[in-house]
Design an enzyme around this catalytic site. Structure first.
Site, PDB file in Angstrom:
ATOM      1  CE  LYS A  68      -2.066   2.388   3.457  1.00  0.00           C
ATOM      2  NZ  LYS A  68      -2.061   3.784   2.974  1.00  0.00           N
ATOM      3  CG  LEU A 102      -1.239  -0.723   6.642  1.00  0.00           C
ATOM      4  CD1 LEU A 102      -0.245  -0.914   5.495  1.00  0.00           C
ATOM      5  CD2 LEU A 102      -0.515  -0.807   7.980  1.00  0.00           C
ATOM      6  CG  ASP A 103      -2.888   5.178  10.537  1.00  0.00           C
ATOM      7  OD1 ASP A 103      -3.942   4.579  10.780  1.00  0.00           O
ATOM      8  OD2 ASP A 103      -2.046   5.491  11.395  1.00  0.00           O
ATOM      9  CE1 TYR A 104      -5.444   9.527   1.678  1.00  0.00           C
ATOM     10  CE2 TYR A 104      -4.003  11.133   2.733  1.00  0.00           C
ATOM     11  CZ  TYR A 104      -4.741  10.725   1.641  1.00  0.00           C
ATOM     12  OH  TYR A 104      -4.775  11.503   0.507  1.00  0.00           O
ATOM     13  CB  THR A 106       0.729   3.980   7.537  1.00  0.00           C
ATOM     14  OG1 THR A 106       0.717   4.804   8.698  1.00  0.00           O
ATOM     15  CG2 THR A 106       1.639   2.791   7.790  1.00  0.00           C
TER      16      THR A 106
END
Length: 243
Positions: A68, A102-104, A106
């Site tokens: 990602k 996963l955070d935006y 990250t």
């Protein structure tokens, strides 16, 4: 061969097994036209299953390891019309979704699948698989401060813990550090909250490893299919951890 109804629903990719159980209890599931409200019912391939009056389709399960990029939402959709992880898999007919988040901001390793049952294996709190992160911090954290990560830091009602934490390198001129952190927990924005607590905010964050899976050979935005042996080994690892 028969399987439990909630497991078959989860395998169809429309929801997780836990949510499938709730749907059954709420009377939203039919088998061969009959409403089922009790857990434990088993079905076969010849049975017709409906969820909210819509027949489920038995999709072929697919499993991907995805790198990602930053600036991508770990969701199937976004009300702000931002790019999501699902947008990278538009060529596939299956309803693919991310396992966890996963955070935006990250980047890193995330599993994508349409197998809700497999998702539960990876997400259930009792399956304590290593999740390894590489963190770039603003400020150089003191070793004593990092030791508190293993003991646990209280934040917003949570006790946030790291299994392992190690400074990999420091840049004294720029006052930054590269730190490896291994977690078993998966609390919301956990690593960012932990480093905020010691006044060394995260500048960059990447998940490098999940159990034995790594990002080797992939660039941000790329993915590969999980090998059958990898899928089997993940399930076996989870069972071993529970025992």
């Amino acid at each position: 061969m028969s399987e439990r109804l909630q497991k078959v629903i989860a395998k169809s990719g429309i929801t997780s097994r836990r949510k499938a159980e709730k749907l059954i209890e709420e009377g939203k599931v039919k088998v061969n036209g009959k409403v089922i409200t009790e857990l434990g019912v088993k079905v076969t391939d010849s049975d017709q299953i409906e969820v909210n009056n819509i027949p489920i389709e038995k999709e072929k399960p697919v499993y991907f390891l995805f790198y990602k990029p930053r600036g991508v939402i770990s969701s199937v959709s976004d009300d702000k019309d931002r790019k999501t992880v699902v947008d990278f898999f538009e060529e596939f007919e299956q309803r693919i979704f991310p396992v966890g988040r996963l955070d935006y901001d990250t980047s890193g390793l995330i599993i994508m699948t349409n197998d809700g049952d497999f998702m539960n294996v990876l997400l259930h709190p009792r399956y304590k698989m290593d999740k390894e992160y590489i963190v770039k911090t603003k400020g150089i954290p003191a070793n004593e401060a990092l030791k508190t990560f293993k003991k646990g830091i209280r934040s917003e009602g949570d006790i946030l813990k790291a299994k392992q934490v190690k400074i990999m390198s420091v840049d004294k001129k720029k006052q930054t550090a590269i730190v490896k952190v291994i977690l078993h927990q998966g609390k919301n924005r956990q690593i960012r909250r932990m480093f905020d607590a010691i006044n060394c905010p995260v500048m960059k964050l990447r998940r490098e490893r999940l159990a034995f899976l790594t990002l080797d050979g992939l660039q941000p935005g790329e993915y590969r299919e999980l090998k059958p042996q990898e899928i089997s080994d993940l399930k076996k690892l989870a069972q071993k951890i529970v025992k």
